[in-house]
Design a protein around this motif. Structure first.
Motif, mmCIF file in Angstrom:
data_model
loop_
_atom_site.group_PDB
_atom_site.id
_atom_site.type_symbol
_atom_site.label_atom_id
_atom_site.label_comp_id
_atom_site.label_asym_id
_atom_site.label_seq_id
_atom_site.Cartn_x
_atom_site.Cartn_y
_atom_site.Cartn_z
ATOM 1 N N THR A 78 -4.930 -9.978 0.257
ATOM 2 C CA THR A 78 -3.616 -9.370 0.411
ATOM 3 C C THR A 78 -3.739 -8.069 1.182
ATOM 4 O OG1 THR A 78 -2.905 -10.330 -1.688
ATOM 5 C CG2 THR A 78 -1.624 -8.463 -0.861
ATOM 6 N N VAL A 79 -2.825 -7.894 2.115
ATOM 7 C CA VAL A 79 -2.673 -6.611 2.787
ATOM 8 C C VAL A 79 -1.415 -5.997 2.179
ATOM 9 C CG1 VAL A 79 -2.365 -5.385 4.960
ATOM 10 C CG2 VAL A 79 -3.708 -7.506 4.903
ATOM 11 N N GLY A 80 -1.589 -4.940 1.437
ATOM 12 C CA GLY A 80 -0.463 -4.308 0.758
ATOM 13 C C GLY A 80 -0.248 -2.896 1.246
ATOM 14 N N GLY A 81 0.808 -2.289 0.750
ATOM 15 C CA GLY A 81 1.109 -0.910 1.119
ATOM 16 C C GLY A 81 1.246 -0.723 2.613
ATOM 17 N N ILE A 82 1.778 -1.743 3.287
ATOM 18 C CA ILE A 82 1.874 -1.689 4.748
ATOM 19 C C ILE A 82 2.853 -0.582 5.149
ATOM 20 C CG2 ILE A 82 2.609 -2.933 6.816
ATOM 21 C CD1 ILE A 82 1.658 -5.520 5.423
ATOM 22 N N LEU A 83 2.374 0.275 6.018
ATOM 23 C CA LEU A 83 3.197 1.337 6.596
ATOM 24 C C LEU A 83 3.207 1.131 8.110
ATOM 25 C CD1 LEU A 83 1.879 4.369 4.527
ATOM 26 C CD2 LEU A 83 4.047 3.164 4.232
ATOM 27 N N PRO A 84 4.250 0.496 8.640
ATOM 28 C CA PRO A 84 4.263 0.184 10.067
ATOM 29 C C PRO A 84 4.820 1.291 10.960
ATOM 30 C CG PRO A 84 6.122 -0.855 8.995
ATOM 31 C CD PRO A 84 5.353 -0.137 7.916
ATOM 32 N N GLN A 85 5.192 2.439 10.376
ATOM 33 C CA GLN A 85 5.753 3.508 11.191
ATOM 34 C C GLN A 85 4.745 3.946 12.250
ATOM 35 O OE1 GLN A 85 5.483 3.677 7.834
ATOM 36 N NE2 GLN A 85 7.506 3.964 6.954
ATOM 37 N N PRO A 86 5.236 4.473 13.366
ATOM 38 C CA PRO A 86 4.343 4.821 14.486
ATOM 39 C C PRO A 86 3.156 5.706 14.105
ATOM 40 C CG PRO A 86 6.629 5.026 15.153
ATOM 41 C CD PRO A 86 6.639 4.739 13.677
#
Length: 175
Positions: A78-86
């Protein structure tokens, strides 16, 4: 002959296989994972957990996957805590492999596939992970995939009756 390792997005139909592995392996995973309620080890409990994970996937905060060996489900990644902001393009990766499939390189290959997914599909720049200080096998998997330790999180997780320290890991993915 080495079996093939693949990963894919988790599906509701995976609940039975995951519950069977988790029920069988509860004692083996006790040193590394927090206690879980009894329904966690049932197909119904796993179905609920999978539903929540897929909701997180739709929201873009998690990529919940399963690990397959020759098409058979043997674990999760699992890839969690994804923060896709620049300025915060990162995610935290976690995994487990059923005891019946450990020792054959599946964790390392699954992690490598997840790192490629994090870079190519999720557009992340940084991968993070943590391990129990005593979990040397998982630390080897992380090192083989280019992670380096960068700190200790003191008393970060309650395991088997006491607070334990965690070793923090990082890998810059590029971009």
């Amino acid at each position: 002959m080495r079996s093939s390792t693949t990963i894919r997005l988790i599906e509701p139909a995976d609940a039975d296989a995951i519950a069977a592995h988790r029920k069988r392996d509860v004692e083996a995973f006790r040193p590394w994972e927090p206690d879980q309620p009894a329904d966690y080890f049932t197909p119904e409990g796993q179905a609920e957990r999978i539903g929540r994970a897929l909701e997180g996937h739709k929201a873009g905060t998690v990529w919940p996957g399963v690990v397959l060996a020759d098409g058979m489900l043997i674990g999760q990644i699992t890839v969690g805590g994804i923060l896709p902001q620049p300025h915060l393009r990162r995610g935290s990766v976690g995994y487990w492999i059923a005891t019946t499939a450990q020792g054959h390189g599946h964790a390392g290959r699954a992690l490598g596939l997840a790192l490629k997914l994090m870079t190519d599909e999720l557009g992340l720049h940084r991968a993070e992970a943590s391990t129990n200080l005593e979990n040397v096998p998982s630390q080897r998997v992380l090192r083989r995939n280019g992670f380096t330790p960068y700190g200790v999180a003191h008393s970060s997780i309650f395991l088997d009756g006491s607070w334990r320290d965690g070793l923090l890991w990082e890998r810059i993915l590029g971009g």
